[in-house]
Design an enzyme around this catalytic site. Structure first.
Site, PDB file in Angstrom:
ATOM      1  N   LYS A   1       0.876  -1.241   0.071  1.00 35.01           N
ATOM      2  CA  LYS A   1      -0.101   0.105  -0.065  1.00 35.01           C
ATOM      3  C   LYS A   1       0.861   1.305  -0.120  1.00 35.01           C
ATOM      4  CE  LYS A   1      -1.948   2.099   3.685  1.00 35.01           C
ATOM      5  NZ  LYS A   1      -2.707   2.317   4.927  1.00 35.01           N
TER       6      LYS A   1
ATOM      7  N   ASP B   1      -6.268   0.956   0.738  1.00 36.54           N
ATOM      8  CA  ASP B   1      -6.496   1.301   2.213  1.00 36.54           C
ATOM      9  C   ASP B   1      -7.947   0.561   2.710  1.00 36.54           C
ATOM     10  OD1 ASP B   1      -8.120   2.999   1.170  1.00 36.54           O
ATOM     11  OD2 ASP B   1      -7.207   5.009   2.068  1.00 36.54           O
TER      12      ASP B   1
END
Length: 227
Positions: free
Chosen positions: A112, A130
Site C-alpha cells: 500500500k 487502504d
C-alpha cells in the site's frame, strides 16, 4: 462507476503534503492509525529538521519522538522512520527507490505504502488498497476479496493500468466524503444508479445530503441530484 468517479473527483490527489519522494514515504508511514490532516500538521517542522534519509538514521530518538507524538504510536513510528532512514542510506545511497520490489524491502513499507509513493512521487501507476478502497470496491461488487493484495490484483484486472493511481485517489475521496463505513449517503451519491449496495444508508436525498462531507460537497450534491 469509474466514469462517474472521474466526473465527481477530477482533481483528486493524495491529501498528504510533500515535496519529494522521501517526504511522501515518511508521511505515509506516519499516517498509520491517524488522519492525513494530523500528519500534515506535524510534517512541516519534521521535514525541516530531518531533510535527508541520513538525518532520520542519525536522529536523537527522544527529539524525534517529540516531533511524532501528535500522530499517535510515536515510539513505534520513531523506530520505523529511523530504520527507514538507515536502510535507505545503507542500500540505496540515501535515495528512495522507484521500484515496488525495492520499496517493500524497507522497514514499515508494504505494498500500500509503496504504491502511494510510486504513483504520487514517481508517476508510476499503482492501486492503493487502504480501508476505504477495500470497503468500497467490495460494496460495489468489484471483488469479494478481503486481502488487500488480492483486492489490488482483482481491481487491476478491471481497470486500465494508466488509471490506477487516479482511481485510488477517487475511491478514497468517495469513501471519506460520501460512502461512509457506518452510514453511507446513498440518496445523495452520484453512483447510486449503478451501486448494488444502494440502500445501506438513507435513500432520501435531503437526509443523505447532510452526511456528505468535504469541499466538493456542492459539486457532489449537484451531480447526485442530476442523476
Amino acid at each position: 462507476m469509474k466514469r462517474c468517479l472521474d466526473e465527481v473527483y477530477p482533481d483528486a490527489k493524495t491529501e498528504l503534503h510533500f515535496t519529494n519522494p522521501l517526504e511522501l514515504l515518511v508521511a505515509v508511514v506516519l499516517s498509520a492509525q491517524t488522519t492525513d490532516v494530523r500528519v500534515n500538521l506535524v510534517t512541516p517542522a519534521l521535514f525541516k529538521r530531518y531533510p535527508t534519509a541520513a538525518a532520520y538514521a542519525g536522529a536523537d530518538r527522544t527529539e524525534l519522538e517529540e516531533f511524532l507524538r501528535p500522530t499517535g504510536f510515536f515510539r513505534a513510528k520513531a523506530n520505523s522512520v529511523m530504520g527507514l532512514g538507515a536502510a535507505l542510506v545503507e542500500r540505496f545511497d540515501g535515495e528512495v527507490p522507484a521500484k515496488l520490489d525495492d520499496l517493500v524491502t524497507l522497514p514499515g513499507v508494504g505494498r500500500k505504502t509503496a504504491n502511494v509513493v510510486l504513483g504520487n512521487a514517481f508517476g508510476k501507476p499503482g492501486i492503493t488498497v487502504d480501508t476505504h478502497f477495500g470497503r468500497l470496491v467490495r460494496r460495489w461488487g468489484w471483488t469479494a476479496e478481503e486481502d488487500p493484495v488480492k483486492v489490488e490484483f482483482a481491481v487491476g484486472e478491471l481497470i486500465p493500468r494508466k488509471d490506477w493511481t487516479m482511481l485510488s485517489h477517487r475511491v478514497v475521496f468517495h469513501g471519506r466524503r460520501v460512502c461512509h463505513a457506518r452510514k453511507p449517503a446513498c440518496g445523495a451519491c452520484p453512483l447510486k444508479k449503478d451501486c448494488p449496495s444502494y440502500g445501506l444508508g438513507p435513500t432520501e436525498f435531503e437526509v443523505a445530503a447532510k452526511l456528505v462531507k468535504g469541499e466538493e460537497r456542492e459539486h457532489i450534491l449537484e451531480l447526485a441530484a442530476r442523476g
